[in-house]
Write a protein that holds these residues in place. Sequence first.
Motif, PDB file in Angstrom:
ATOM      1  N   ALA A 137      47.548  59.794  80.686  1.00  0.00           N
ATOM      2  CA  ALA A 137      47.334  59.917  79.239  1.00  0.00           C
ATOM      3  C   ALA A 137      47.888  58.675  78.550  1.00  0.00           C
ATOM      4  O   ALA A 137      48.813  58.026  79.047  1.00  0.00           O
ATOM      5  CB  ALA A 137      48.012  61.167  78.687  1.00  0.00           C
ATOM      6  N   THR A 159      43.354  59.943  79.374  1.00  0.00           N
ATOM      7  CA  THR A 159      43.154  60.670  78.122  1.00  0.00           C
ATOM      8  C   THR A 159      43.780  59.921  76.943  1.00  0.00           C
ATOM      9  O   THR A 159      44.915  59.459  77.031  1.00  0.00           O
ATOM     10  CB  THR A 159      43.758  62.072  78.230  1.00  0.00           C
ATOM     11  OG1 THR A 159      43.128  62.774  79.317  1.00  0.00           O
ATOM     12  CG2 THR A 159      43.569  62.871  76.952  1.00  0.00           C
ATOM     13  N   ALA A 163      42.418  62.270  71.728  1.00  0.00           N
ATOM     14  CA  ALA A 163      41.974  63.455  72.467  1.00  0.00           C
ATOM     15  C   ALA A 163      43.111  64.467  72.594  1.00  0.00           C
ATOM     16  O   ALA A 163      42.888  65.677  72.495  1.00  0.00           O
ATOM     17  CB  ALA A 163      41.463  63.054  73.845  1.00  0.00           C
ATOM     18  N   LYS A 167      43.292  68.402  71.162  1.00  0.00           N
ATOM     19  CA  LYS A 167      43.575  69.538  72.039  1.00  0.00           C
ATOM     20  C   LYS A 167      44.821  70.319  71.607  1.00  0.00           C
ATOM     21  O   LYS A 167      45.185  71.304  72.248  1.00  0.00           O
ATOM     22  CB  LYS A 167      43.737  69.045  73.483  1.00  0.00           C
ATOM     23  CG  LYS A 167      42.464  68.422  74.058  1.00  0.00           C
ATOM     24  CD  LYS A 167      42.698  67.862  75.450  1.00  0.00           C
ATOM     25  CE  LYS A 167      41.482  67.085  75.943  1.00  0.00           C
ATOM     26  NZ  LYS A 167      40.252  67.900  75.997  1.00  0.00           N
ATOM     27  N   SER A 198      38.723  59.652  82.257  1.00  0.00           N
ATOM     28  CA  SER A 198      39.184  60.670  81.312  1.00  0.00           C
ATOM     29  C   SER A 198      38.525  62.026  81.544  1.00  0.00           C
ATOM     30  O   SER A 198      39.092  63.063  81.190  1.00  0.00           O
ATOM     31  CB  SER A 198      38.943  60.207  79.870  1.00  0.00           C
ATOM     32  OG  SER A 198      37.571  59.953  79.640  1.00  0.00           O
ATOM     33  N   ASN A 199      37.347  62.029  82.161  1.00  0.00           N
ATOM     34  CA  ASN A 199      36.706  63.308  82.473  1.00  0.00           C
ATOM     35  C   ASN A 199      37.522  64.107  83.486  1.00  0.00           C
ATOM     36  O   ASN A 199      37.428  65.338  83.553  1.00  0.00           O
ATOM     37  CB  ASN A 199      35.296  63.077  83.018  1.00  0.00           C
ATOM     38  CG  ASN A 199      35.285  62.263  84.296  1.00  0.00           C
ATOM     39  OD1 ASN A 199      35.879  61.187  84.346  1.00  0.00           O
ATOM     40  ND2 ASN A 199      34.611  62.748  85.324  1.00  0.00           N
ATOM     41  N   ASP A 202      41.410  64.669  81.275  1.00  0.00           N
ATOM     42  CA  ASP A 202      41.391  65.568  80.112  1.00  0.00           C
ATOM     43  C   ASP A 202      41.722  67.020  80.457  1.00  0.00           C
ATOM     44  O   ASP A 202      42.479  67.678  79.718  1.00  0.00           O
ATOM     45  CB  ASP A 202      40.034  65.507  79.409  1.00  0.00           C
ATOM     46  CG  ASP A 202      39.861  64.256  78.551  1.00  0.00           C
ATOM     47  OD1 ASP A 202      40.795  63.430  78.507  1.00  0.00           O
ATOM     48  OD2 ASP A 202      38.786  64.103  77.933  1.00  0.00           O
ATOM     49  N   SER A 206      44.151  70.357  78.602  1.00  0.00           N
ATOM     50  CA  SER A 206      43.237  71.199  77.823  1.00  0.00           C
ATOM     51  C   SER A 206      43.595  72.677  77.831  1.00  0.00           C
ATOM     52  O   SER A 206      43.108  73.429  76.974  1.00  0.00           O
ATOM     53  CB  SER A 206      41.795  71.019  78.338  1.00  0.00           C
ATOM     54  OG  SER A 206      41.378  69.677  78.212  1.00  0.00           O
TER      55      SER A 206
END
Length: 240
Positions: A137, A159, A163, A167, A198-199, A202, A206
């Motif tokens: 992050a 991340t 973002a 969240k 980031s996929n 993240d 989350s």
Amino acid sequence: MLYPLSILGIILLALIHLIHGSKYTPMEVKDEVTFETRAYWMRKANAALAELHSPCPFAAFGTVIVNHTATSEEYPHGKMICIGVNQNQQTGNPTLHGEISGINNCSAVLSDPNGEYKLSPLEISKAWRFLSLYTNAEPCPMCASAIRWSGFAECIYGTSIDALVEKGWNQISLTSEDVFEESTGLPSKTRLIGGMLSNETDPYFSWQFDGTYPCPSGCSRNDNGKKCEPSSESGRKSEL
């Protein structure tokens, strides 16, 4: 003959120097490190969570520090120096974010008299410029400042702060790029690369404020559904 400038002209030149002379310019150079290698180390930053703490800690911030100049047949992606994770809850120390823990751990590894490197404090201070810091992050202003003071060659994050805020995470509204822009007085320059994988990063951030979001691999919701916890003891050591 030297032609005099008007007072207004001198003021304008000074303003241009102040505005543009101090602005941080991102290092727009060709990335000689492959995406495959970048992804490999970002996944290691995620995996550091399970290795040092849990596959689903609440503060799921992981870091890995790498020497890309040590690429070889044995280390095709470069050589890992150390890893770190957020240790706020384990220690009560609010400064021990993943990046700070990683820097502390690397300092110990590099200075260990019985270890591989056996570096002096002066040698360690010069070593950071050859190292890349991967963090899952975006570094907060404190960590971004520490990265710049250390003089890392690169900082690569997954991340973004934006973002995280979306969240539900509380953050100081100052990006890494903002901090880097104000660090031009330092003798080194650090390349900043954001949004890497980031996929995959993240999801680690989350579930904490969304009870419907699935837990990371190796974890499940506890009885009241508010926390993700390791599904089993073996799950704690699973590689994410």
